[in-house]
Scaffold this motif. Structure first.
Motif, PDB file in Angstrom:
ATOM      1  N   SER A 126       0.810  -1.230  -0.049  1.00 53.07           N
ATOM      2  CA  SER A 126       0.013  -0.111  -0.036  1.00 53.07           C
ATOM      3  C   SER A 126       0.819   1.360   0.028  1.00 53.07           C
ATOM      4  O   SER A 126       0.533   2.250  -0.882  1.00 53.07           O
ATOM      5  CB  SER A 126      -0.934  -0.049   1.143  1.00 53.07           C
ATOM      6  N   LEU A 127       2.019   1.212   0.742  1.00 52.13           N
ATOM      7  CA  LEU A 127       2.652   2.542   0.945  1.00 52.13           C
ATOM      8  C   LEU A 127       3.619   2.830  -0.385  1.00 52.13           C
ATOM      9  O   LEU A 127       3.639   4.065  -0.916  1.00 52.13           O
ATOM     10  CB  LEU A 127       3.725   2.281   2.088  1.00 52.13           C
ATOM     11  N   LEU A 128       4.128   1.878  -0.870  1.00 54.43           N
ATOM     12  CA  LEU A 128       4.945   1.892  -2.097  1.00 54.43           C
ATOM     13  C   LEU A 128       3.847   2.177  -3.403  1.00 54.43           C
ATOM     14  O   LEU A 128       4.240   3.483  -3.858  1.00 54.43           O
ATOM     15  CB  LEU A 128       5.534   0.555  -2.393  1.00 54.43           C
ATOM     16  N   VAL A 129       2.770   1.753  -3.349  1.00 54.09           N
ATOM     17  CA  VAL A 129       2.084   2.062  -4.664  1.00 54.09           C
ATOM     18  C   VAL A 129       1.535   3.426  -4.594  1.00 54.09           C
ATOM     19  O   VAL A 129       1.277   4.134  -5.475  1.00 54.09           O
ATOM     20  CB  VAL A 129       1.060   0.872  -5.002  1.00 54.09           C
ATOM     21  N   THR A 130       1.089   3.774  -3.129  1.00 54.37           N
ATOM     22  CA  THR A 130       0.284   4.940  -3.124  1.00 54.37           C
ATOM     23  C   THR A 130       1.342   6.194  -3.398  1.00 54.37           C
ATOM     24  O   THR A 130       0.805   7.269  -3.967  1.00 54.37           O
ATOM     25  CB  THR A 130      -0.323   5.042  -1.560  1.00 54.37           C
ATOM     26  N   LEU A 131       2.619   6.044  -2.785  1.00 54.04           N
ATOM     27  CA  LEU A 131       3.391   7.086  -3.069  1.00 54.04           C
ATOM     28  C   LEU A 131       3.681   7.215  -4.388  1.00 54.04           C
ATOM     29  O   LEU A 131       3.969   8.535  -4.861  1.00 54.04           O
ATOM     30  CB  LEU A 131       4.598   6.850  -2.330  1.00 54.04           C
ATOM     31  N   VAL A 132       4.008   6.075  -5.172  1.00 53.68           N
ATOM     32  CA  VAL A 132       4.341   6.279  -6.704  1.00 53.68           C
ATOM     33  C   VAL A 132       3.176   6.922  -7.409  1.00 53.68           C
ATOM     34  O   VAL A 132       3.038   7.949  -8.320  1.00 53.68           O
ATOM     35  CB  VAL A 132       4.659   4.950  -7.196  1.00 53.68           C
ATOM     36  N   VAL A 133       1.619   6.477  -7.084  1.00 54.98           N
ATOM     37  CA  VAL A 133       0.339   7.087  -7.917  1.00 54.98           C
ATOM     38  C   VAL A 133       0.331   8.285  -7.402  1.00 54.98           C
ATOM     39  O   VAL A 133       0.031   9.167  -8.269  1.00 54.98           O
ATOM     40  CB  VAL A 133      -0.557   6.225  -7.407  1.00 54.98           C
ATOM     41  N   ILE A 134       0.616   8.908  -6.352  1.00 54.88           N
ATOM     42  CA  ILE A 134       0.436  10.404  -5.815  1.00 54.88           C
ATOM     43  C   ILE A 134       1.352  11.199  -6.611  1.00 54.88           C
ATOM     44  O   ILE A 134       1.097  12.328  -7.168  1.00 54.88           O
ATOM     45  CB  ILE A 134       0.223  10.557  -4.499  1.00 54.88           C
ATOM     46  N   ALA A 135       2.588  10.640  -6.638  1.00 57.16           N
ATOM     47  CA  ALA A 135       3.585  11.243  -7.476  1.00 57.16           C
ATOM     48  C   ALA A 135       3.166  11.483  -9.095  1.00 57.16           C
ATOM     49  O   ALA A 135       3.351  12.333  -9.654  1.00 57.16           O
ATOM     50  CB  ALA A 135       5.034  10.803  -7.316  1.00 57.16           C
ATOM     51  N   PHE A 136       2.811  10.436  -9.491  1.00 53.34           N
ATOM     52  CA  PHE A 136       2.385  10.329 -11.109  1.00 53.34           C
ATOM     53  C   PHE A 136       1.251  11.163 -11.117  1.00 53.34           C
ATOM     54  O   PHE A 136       1.096  12.142 -12.099  1.00 53.34           O
ATOM     55  CB  PHE A 136       1.898   8.871 -11.357  1.00 53.34           C
ATOM     56  N   ALA A 137       0.031  11.347 -10.036  1.00 50.20           N
ATOM     57  CA  ALA A 137      -1.182  12.161 -10.307  1.00 50.20           C
ATOM     58  C   ALA A 137      -0.855  13.462 -10.271  1.00 50.20           C
ATOM     59  O   ALA A 137      -1.898  14.438 -10.761  1.00 50.20           O
ATOM     60  CB  ALA A 137      -2.209  11.574  -9.186  1.00 50.20           C
ATOM     61  N   ARG A 138       0.276  13.890  -9.596  1.00 48.45           N
ATOM     62  CA  ARG A 138       0.474  15.180  -9.589  1.00 48.45           C
ATOM     63  C   ARG A 138       0.934  15.868 -10.760  1.00 48.45           C
ATOM     64  O   ARG A 138       0.492  17.222 -11.125  1.00 48.45           O
ATOM     65  CB  ARG A 138       1.941  15.452  -8.598  1.00 48.45           C
ATOM     66  N   ARG A 139       1.231  15.075 -11.645  1.00 42.66           N
ATOM     67  CA  ARG A 139       1.439  15.567 -13.141  1.00 42.66           C
ATOM     68  C   ARG A 139       0.470  15.224 -14.014  1.00 42.66           C
ATOM     69  O   ARG A 139      -0.083  16.378 -14.706  1.00 42.66           O
ATOM     70  CB  ARG A 139       2.667  14.917 -13.576  1.00 42.66           C
ATOM     71  N   GLN A 140      -0.152  14.157 -13.930  1.00 48.16           N
ATOM     72  CA  GLN A 140      -1.338  13.847 -14.831  1.00 48.16           C
ATOM     73  C   GLN A 140      -2.514  14.528 -14.484  1.00 48.16           C
ATOM     74  O   GLN A 140      -3.644  14.851 -15.495  1.00 48.16           O
ATOM     75  CB  GLN A 140      -1.607  12.310 -14.793  1.00 48.16           C
TER      76      GLN A 140
END
Length: 467
Positions: free
Chosen positions: A50-64
């Motif tokens: 949960s922690l790993l995927v959530t951090l990656v997704v939030i970083a991705f979503a900041r741009r998308q």
């Protein structure tokens, strides 16, 4: 002038996402301060994913989602979803685990309906809410049954009391937990919520694999003693896993859109995970939960903005490769039966089939790129490295997590079922490679699996946002 400029700034409103995030943080902090936490192997696996995927997704979503006016709400809901998942993962009390389960369902429904002005997104959120509510009620019912029979809501106390509990009580609790798991894992007849969730932005689809859609595996391993005490519930879970694997694989064959094929693949993979749990192979199921969650989240993030006018490629191996792979797997599994080397033959055989299939694809590409030695070597080396890595991960996980004392089915029964499933897999490969074709009526049914019936309104006829 300065005072006027300040007075014209819009006041910040407290949204439902803020309330949910704050409540989840308070609940998790309370659980830690009161000592209602426990470190277990299933919990550590779920929390890390949960922690790993959530951090990656939030970083991705900041741009998308930078141009999306609701991007901040997405971030808050994603953070709240992670906190709720952590509460589930580390809860030592069944009521706290159920609370985390319920709250994460509400947050995911909100994320699925992210594009609130789009009718399709609203319908997807509604269907997800129905499925999650069924799952929530089932889990709550199971916790109440166990708590009343045990006199405690402590998971450790419940686990210790299972051997002395009445058979009817354990059966009722186990069946309710199976229902909760299959609804959360989007297995038929609940797969519609996952297929419909494609109306949400791509980061939401990736975030589902951060311990949400695969949380059913964690739940059943966490309460493995309940499942083992009720073989009928194990058989029900086994049947649900088989059906999900077959239905998801069939839908994946006919979907030409990237996200649709990935969602169908998740249905099949969740069925495989539940099937593995039903046979008592908890080590393989937990590793599958983590590996599939990471890999599928990566694939969804990579699918964002994918547009191609090229015809859809083949989705299966050409003859005689599938039949040879099936024969090799059966020979190896037959040897395992005679030597007693493995008890979970069915999931092991299916996993070996997938790995040999990937190696065959790599070898085929290697033959077409014979002029590039380094590229050819990499194509063959990657599947072999993955096989070695999976074996090492399973061995490491086996040092901290035990499988069931006795598998649900004897080895010969598993071998017979493996033979049938491999036969179906060979047929699937022929269909995917274009050697055989499905009946048009079956194709149409699979294409519309999980799709809502559109209302004849102007909004329903208009196109919504895609990504």
């Amino acid at each position: 002038m300065y005072q006027t400029a300040i007075s014209q700034r819009p006041a910040k409103r407290i949204t439902r996402a803020d309330v949910a995030l704050g409540a989840m943080g308070v609940l998790l902090a309370t659980a830690v301060l009161t000592g209602n936490v426990a470190l277990t192997t299933p919990g550590a696996a779920l929390a890390g994913l949960s922690l790993l995927v959530t951090l990656v997704v939030i970083a991705f979503a900041r741009r998308q989602l930078r141009a999306d006016p609701r991007s901040a709400a997405f971030t808050r809901l994603a953070a709240g979803l992670a906190l709720g998942t952590l509460l589930m993962a580390f809860a030592a009390d069944a009521l706290l685990l159920a609370a985390g389960w319920i709250v994460t369902g509400r947050m995911m429904a909100g994320l699925i309906g992210h594009v609130g002005s789009w009718d399709e997104a609203q319908d997807a959120a509604r269907r997800a809410t129905i499925a999650f509510t069924i799952s929530d009620l089932a889990l709550t019912g199971a916790v109440v049954v166990l708590a009343l029979a045990t006199g405690s809501t402590s998971i450790a106390a419940i686990t210790a009391t299972i051997p002395a509990m009445a058979a009817g009580t354990t059966l009722a609790a186990a069946l309710l937990m199976v229902l909760a798991a299959i609804a959360r894992c989007a297995t038929p007849p609940f797969s519609g919520w996952l297929i419909g969730s494609l109306a949400a932005p791509t980061p939401v689809s990736a975030l589902m694999h951060a311990g949400f859609v695969n949380a059913g595996g964690f739940l059943l391993v966490r309460f493995a003693t309940v499942l083992e005490a009720a073989p009928v519930a194990g058989y029900a879970l086994f049947a649900a896993g088989i059906i999900a694997a077959l239905v998801g694989s069939a839908i994946m064959l006919v979907r030409s859109d990237v996200k649709g094929a990935l969602a169908a693949s998740t249905v099949a993979q969740m069925g495989f995970m539940l099937l593995t749990i039903s046979l008592g192979a908890y080590i393989a199921a937990l590793w599958h939960m983590v590996a599939h969650g990471l890999f599928k989240a990566w694939l969804f993030l990579g699918s964002s903005g994918t547009v191609s006018t090229a015809p859809v490629g083949r989705k299966g191996l050409s003859r005689p490769a599938p039949a040879i792979i099936a024969l090799v797997v059966l020979v190896i599994m037959g040897w395992a039966i005679t030597t007693g080397a493995a008890s979970a033959l069915l999931p092991l055989g299916l996993a070996l089939t997938a790995l040999l299939g990937a190696l065959t694809v790599a070898m085929g590409k290697n033959g077409r790129s014979a002029g590039h030695s380094l590229h050819s070597l990499a194509l063959v080396a990657v599947p072999l490295v993955l096989i070695a890595f999976n074996a090492a991960a399973l061995a490491a996980l086996g040092t901290v997590q035990a499988n069931a004392a006795a598998p649900l089915l004897p080895p010969l029964a598993q071998f017979a079922l493996l033979s049938l499933l491999l036969g179906a897999w060979v047929i699937q490969q022929r269909i995917g490679s274009g050697e055989h074709a499905l009946h048009p009526a079956i194709v149409a049914r699979l294409l519309h699996a999980g799709a809502p019936t559109p209302a004849l309104t102007p909004n329903a006829l208009s196109t919504g946002p895609k990504d």
